[in-house]
Design an enzyme around this catalytic site. Structure first.
Site, short mmCIF file in Angstrom:
data_model
loop_
_atom_site.label_atom_id
_atom_site.label_comp_id
_atom_site.label_asym_id
_atom_site.label_seq_id
_atom_site.Cartn_x
_atom_site.Cartn_y
_atom_site.Cartn_z
N ARG A 82 0.83 -1.21 0.00
CA ARG A 82 0.00 0.00 0.00
C ARG A 82 0.86 1.25 0.00
O ARG A 82 0.53 2.25 -0.63
CB ARG A 82 -0.95 -0.03 1.21
CG ARG A 82 -2.05 0.99 1.10
CD ARG A 82 -3.13 0.75 2.15
NE ARG A 82 -2.62 0.89 3.50
CZ ARG A 82 -3.32 0.58 4.59
NH1 ARG A 82 -4.54 0.08 4.49
NH2 ARG A 82 -2.79 0.72 5.79
N LYS A 184 -2.73 6.49 1.41
CA LYS A 184 -2.57 6.92 2.81
C LYS A 184 -1.67 8.15 2.85
O LYS A 184 -0.46 8.05 3.09
CB LYS A 184 -2.00 5.76 3.63
CG LYS A 184 -2.59 5.72 5.03
CD LYS A 184 -2.32 4.41 5.71
CE LYS A 184 -2.68 4.50 7.18
NZ LYS A 184 -4.13 4.49 7.45
C1 LIG Z 1 -5.23 3.67 7.67
C2 LIG Z 1 -6.63 3.94 7.30
C3 LIG Z 1 -7.66 3.00 7.47
C4 LIG Z 1 -7.43 1.65 8.12
O1 LIG Z 1 -6.59 0.83 7.37
P1 LIG Z 1 -5.89 -0.42 8.07
O2 LIG Z 1 -5.00 -0.96 7.02
O3 LIG Z 1 -6.95 -1.36 8.46
O4 LIG Z 1 -5.15 0.11 9.24
C5 LIG Z 1 -8.93 3.34 7.04
N1 LIG Z 1 -9.20 4.54 6.50
C6 LIG Z 1 -8.25 5.49 6.34
C7 LIG Z 1 -8.62 6.79 5.74
C8 LIG Z 1 -6.94 5.21 6.73
O5 LIG Z 1 -6.00 6.16 6.58
#
Ligand SMILES: *Cc1c(COP(=O)(O)O)cnc(C)c1O
Length: 339
Positions: A82, A184
């Site tokens: 990711r 992210k």
């Molecule tokens: C990090 C994040 C999540 C959760 O992702 P995980 O991989 O389960 O930790 C969900 N929504 C947003 C906007 C995020 O930044």
């Protein structure tokens, strides 16, 4: 290994610096070897790309102690993938997958004394991130970057144990169609801060964002995906290419389908369907699985029946469920604003 003297059971979700973090720098077209350092500070130019144009992305994952005393990290390979996708979208040079996983392992091993014991409810949160570090004033990608992973022991993200959350349907958006909602990036969070402060002032725990184009479909909250159980027992989760592909959510869907034999579906979920849901939860590395007891859509309360045992669904409970209530109602004032 002697553990640090920390009150593991009472940790909140905050930053506690640990002994070591991993740092690698990118310059002249290549990442250096990187190393562990005890220096928790970053010194960069006042004109660094990250400071001027927010060229940065991050990840979040946790290390846990198992019942038999091993330390495990949950799916770091998926975080590596990711982060590659995030970096590519932001014109940040990719940090190779094998090196990402190796750096995660180094940071966990170097901070073993901070990995909370099994059963404490706490975990060691790992925060990989990358940012443009050299001066950039004309709008373009930086040419130098830093990749860093620090660790911090954390407790629950939402205070108050498993008390179901009260969330509101948001008027503001978090991600544009064809924008950056699926990566992210810190920038997705900066623009959500106003809205989460406002939600808290109005007595809500979180915002439910809708699709920006039509405002009819459920997306996610500022930092966690949604997972629902319909009244006929199906596990459903929103399908959208403007939400962050949560590793927790993807894992839960696999567990539900392949281990529990439940019917699962990833599909568009309309706000108008929320009344058909039996359960709603937020899921994410930080949010874990947090039950939602009530969704408020512009004054209309949608109660999730599975949480009825926590109190009847009326404005009296809503008032008492306000985590941030100070007896005032700043909401009515702030809602006068138009966007
Ligand atoms: C990090 C994040 C999540 C959760 O992702 P995980 O991989 O389960 O930790 C969900 N929504 C947003 C906007 C995020 O930044």
């Amino acid at each position: 290994m002697e553990k640090k003297n920390i009150d593991w059971g009472n940790l909140g979700f905050g930053y506690i610096p640990t002994d070591k973090r991993f740092v690698s720098n990118y310059k002249d077209g290549a990442w250096d070897e990187g190393c562990l350092t005890s220096d928790a500070n970053v010194v960069i130019s006042e004109c660094a790309g990250v400071l001027q144009y927010a060229q940065t992305c991050f990840e979040g994952l946790k290390a846990y102690t198992t019942e038999d005393g091993h330390i495990v990290v949950f799916r770091p390979d998926l975080n590596a993938d990711r982060m590659i996708a995030s970096a590519e979208r932001l014109e940040i040079p990719v940090f190779p997958k094998e090196r990402f996983i190796d750096a995660v392992e180094q940071v966990v091993a170097a901070n073993e004394a901070y990995v909370p014991p099994f059963g404490s409810g706490a975990t060691l949160y790992l925060r990989p991130f990358m940012f443009g570090s050299n001066p950039v004033i004309g709008v373009k990608p930086a040419t130098e970057y830093q990749f860093r992973i620090f660790a911090t022991p954390v407790g629950p993200y939402f205070k108050g144990g498993v008390k179901p959350l009260t969330i509101r349907v948001s008027d503001l958006d978090r991600a544009a169609p064809h924008g950056t909602g699926h990566i992210k990036a810190g920038l997705n969070y900066a623009m959500s801060l106003y809205n989460i402060v406002d939600a808290h002032n109005c007595g809500f725990d979180e915002n439910m964002y809708l699709d920006a184009a039509t405002h009819t479909k459920v997306e996610e909250t500022g930092g966690a995906n949604f997972i629902f159980v319909t009244k006929d027992g199906k596990v459903v989760t929103p399908k959208s290419n403007t939400i962050l592909p949560s590793i927790t959510r993807r894992s839960l869907m696999v567990v539900a389908k392949d281990y529990l034999g439940l019917e699962v579906e990833e599909r568009e979920i309309f706000v108008s369907e929320l009344g058909d849901m039996a359960e709603c939860g937020l899921c994410g590395t930080a949010a874990v699985i947090s039950p939602v007891g009530k969704i408020v859509d512009h004054g209309k309360e949608i109660c999730l029946p599975s949480h009825e045992c926590y109190g009847s669904c009326n404005s009296e409970t809503l008032r008492h469920s306000h985590r941030h209530s100070d007896g005032q109602n700043p909401c009515s004032r702030r809602l006068d604003k138009s966007y």
